[in-house]
Design a protein around this motif. Structure first.
Motif, short mmCIF file in Angstrom:
data_model
loop_
_atom_site.label_atom_id
_atom_site.label_comp_id
_atom_site.label_asym_id
_atom_site.label_seq_id
_atom_site.Cartn_x
_atom_site.Cartn_y
_atom_site.Cartn_z
N GLU A 131 -0.25 -4.14 7.51
CA GLU A 131 -1.55 -3.62 6.89
C GLU A 131 -1.62 -2.94 4.85
OE1 GLU A 131 -4.66 -2.27 9.54
OE2 GLU A 131 -4.11 -3.11 11.25
N ALA A 132 -0.94 -2.24 4.85
CA ALA A 132 -0.82 -1.88 3.62
C ALA A 132 -0.11 -3.05 2.70
CB ALA A 132 0.61 -0.98 3.52
N LYS A 133 0.56 -4.73 3.18
CA LYS A 133 0.21 -5.37 2.37
C LYS A 133 -0.70 -5.70 1.53
CE LYS A 133 3.35 -9.55 2.35
NZ LYS A 133 4.33 -10.13 2.94
N GLU A 134 -2.10 -5.25 1.98
CA GLU A 134 -3.77 -6.34 1.73
C GLU A 134 -3.76 -5.49 0.17
OE1 GLU A 134 -6.54 -6.28 4.14
OE2 GLU A 134 -5.25 -6.48 6.27
N TYR A 135 -2.94 -3.89 -0.20
CA TYR A 135 -3.71 -3.59 -0.84
C TYR A 135 -2.49 -3.96 -2.49
CZ TYR A 135 -6.45 -1.21 2.19
OH TYR A 135 -7.28 -1.31 3.03
N THR A 136 -1.21 -5.32 -2.43
CA THR A 136 -0.69 -5.03 -3.22
C THR A 136 -0.90 -5.87 -4.35
OG1 THR A 136 0.34 -6.72 -1.55
CG2 THR A 136 1.57 -5.32 -2.13
N ASN A 137 -1.77 -6.00 -4.89
CA ASN A 137 -2.55 -6.41 -6.04
C ASN A 137 -3.15 -5.62 -6.47
OD1 ASN A 137 -4.69 -4.87 -4.48
ND2 ASN A 137 -6.35 -6.68 -4.43
N GLY A 147 -1.06 0.44 -4.76
CA GLY A 147 -1.00 -0.19 -3.34
C GLY A 147 0.16 -0.84 -2.89
N ARG A 148 0.44 -1.83 -4.61
CA ARG A 148 2.47 -2.15 -3.62
C ARG A 148 3.03 -0.69 -4.18
NH1 ARG A 148 1.36 -5.82 -7.65
NH2 ARG A 148 1.59 -4.23 -9.66
N HIS A 149 3.28 -0.19 -4.61
CA HIS A 149 4.38 0.89 -4.80
C HIS A 149 4.04 1.17 -3.57
CE1 HIS A 149 4.74 1.58 -9.81
NE2 HIS A 149 5.18 0.73 -8.76
N LEU A 150 3.09 2.06 -2.65
CA LEU A 150 2.37 1.73 -1.70
C LEU A 150 3.21 1.53 -0.61
CD1 LEU A 150 1.25 4.01 0.76
CD2 LEU A 150 0.08 3.50 0.60
N TYR A 151 3.29 -0.03 -0.78
CA TYR A 151 3.27 -0.94 0.44
C TYR A 151 5.07 -0.12 0.85
CZ TYR A 151 5.12 -5.80 2.37
OH TYR A 151 5.09 -5.83 3.10
N GLN A 152 5.48 -0.53 -1.01
CA GLN A 152 6.97 -0.88 -0.67
C GLN A 152 7.76 0.38 -0.92
OE1 GLN A 152 7.85 -0.73 -5.17
NE2 GLN A 152 7.57 -3.43 -5.08
N ARG A 153 6.42 1.64 -0.31
CA ARG A 153 7.38 2.93 0.08
C ARG A 153 7.65 3.40 1.34
NH1 ARG A 153 6.21 8.11 -3.36
NH2 ARG A 153 7.34 9.04 -2.68
N LEU A 154 6.41 2.62 1.88
CA LEU A 154 6.47 2.20 3.03
C LEU A 154 7.28 1.10 4.36
CD1 LEU A 154 2.88 2.09 3.48
CD2 LEU A 154 3.94 3.86 4.36
N HIS A 179 -9.67 3.10 -3.80
CA HIS A 179 -9.57 1.63 -3.61
C HIS A 179 -8.49 2.36 -2.07
CE1 HIS A 179 -5.86 1.62 -6.17
NE2 HIS A 179 -5.57 0.82 -5.59
N LEU A 180 -7.50 3.16 -2.36
CA LEU A 180 -6.09 2.97 -1.23
C LEU A 180 -6.15 3.72 0.16
CD1 LEU A 180 -3.00 3.01 -2.90
CD2 LEU A 180 -4.11 1.63 -2.07
N GLN A 181 -8.00 4.32 -0.38
CA GLN A 181 -8.77 5.44 1.10
C GLN A 181 -8.60 4.95 3.10
OE1 GLN A 181 -8.89 8.42 0.36
NE2 GLN A 181 -8.37 7.85 -1.12
N LYS A 182 -8.55 3.26 2.69
CA LYS A 182 -9.00 2.69 3.92
C LYS A 182 -7.32 2.54 4.52
CE LYS A 182 -10.40 -1.45 5.99
NZ LYS A 182 -10.89 -2.46 6.51
N ILE A 183 -6.73 2.32 4.59
CA ILE A 183 -4.75 2.25 3.78
C ILE A 183 -4.08 3.78 4.40
CG2 ILE A 183 -3.65 1.94 2.32
CD1 ILE A 183 -2.88 0.23 5.59
N ILE A 184 -5.10 4.84 4.28
CA ILE A 184 -4.04 6.22 3.17
C ILE A 184 -4.49 6.96 4.66
CG2 ILE A 184 -4.30 7.98 2.90
CD1 ILE A 184 -2.08 6.89 1.19
N THR A 185 -6.09 6.08 5.31
CA THR A 185 -7.26 7.34 6.44
C THR A 185 -6.46 6.49 7.51
OG1 THR A 185 -8.95 7.30 5.13
CG2 THR A 185 -8.88 7.05 7.17
N TYR A 186 -5.82 5.24 7.85
CA TYR A 186 -5.47 4.68 9.14
C TYR A 186 -3.46 5.21 9.00
CZ TYR A 186 -3.20 0.60 11.66
OH TYR A 186 -2.40 -0.38 12.15
N ALA A 187 -3.31 5.48 7.82
CA ALA A 187 -1.92 6.44 8.37
C ALA A 187 -1.84 7.30 8.72
CB ALA A 187 -1.02 6.11 7.13
#
Length: 152
Positions: free
Chosen positions: A1-7, A11-18, A61-69
């Motif tokens: 789901e974090a891949k959606e934020y790589t734009n 978001g890309r850095h978060l995705y890479q770290r995950l 803009h990353l709040q949704k994925i942060i909350t999910y995690a």
């Protein structure tokens, strides 16, 4: 789901770290660690995840994925604690797919409580099936224990 934020760059850095954490989990599990090593790695990964989420929490803009995690909490690393549990939940999702389809087709369990009971029961039955347990015996034991009945 974090891949959606790589734009975006954050978001890309978060995705890479995950993705790095995911690879670390797979590499670690491949070493067939002891229980104490599993406990230690679990705590390490949980703390690492909290730091990552704290860092990226400042991006609105990353709040949704942060909350999910954050909502996943300590459950993200169950696969580190328990041998044989996959780092993805693909097997679990496949196991309940049939039950989910049946529930949707027949349209029952409209209340939240009814749906939760059905999902819990379906999960138990599938777990017993995967373990090779006797489903009728397990159901009998469960009912007996929870209703304080005696076995005949």
């Amino acid at each position: 789901e974090a891949k959606e934020y790589t734009n975006t760059v954050p978001g890309r850095h978060l995705y890479q770290r995950l993705c790095q954490i995911f690879q670390e989990i797979k590499d670690f599990n491949a070493t067939h660690p002891s229980e104490s090593q599993r406990q230690e790695k679990y705590l390490e990964l949980h703390q690492h995840m909290q730091k990552i989420l704290g860092h990226y929490n400042r991006y609105p803009h990353l709040q949704k994925i942060i909350t999910y995690a954050k909502n996943g909490g300590s459950q993200w690393f169950t696969c580190v604690l328990i041998p044989g549990v996959e780092p993805t939940n693909n097997l679990a999702e496949q196991a309940i797919r049939e039950h989910t389809l049946i529930r949707k087709i027949i349209g029952t369990f409209r209340s939240t409580q009814g749906a939760q009971v059905y999902e819990t029961l379906a999960s138990l039955i599938q777990t017993w099936r995967l373990r090779g347990d006797s489903i009728p015996q397990k159901l009998t034991d469960l009912i007996t224990q929870n209703l304080c009945l005696t076995k005949n």
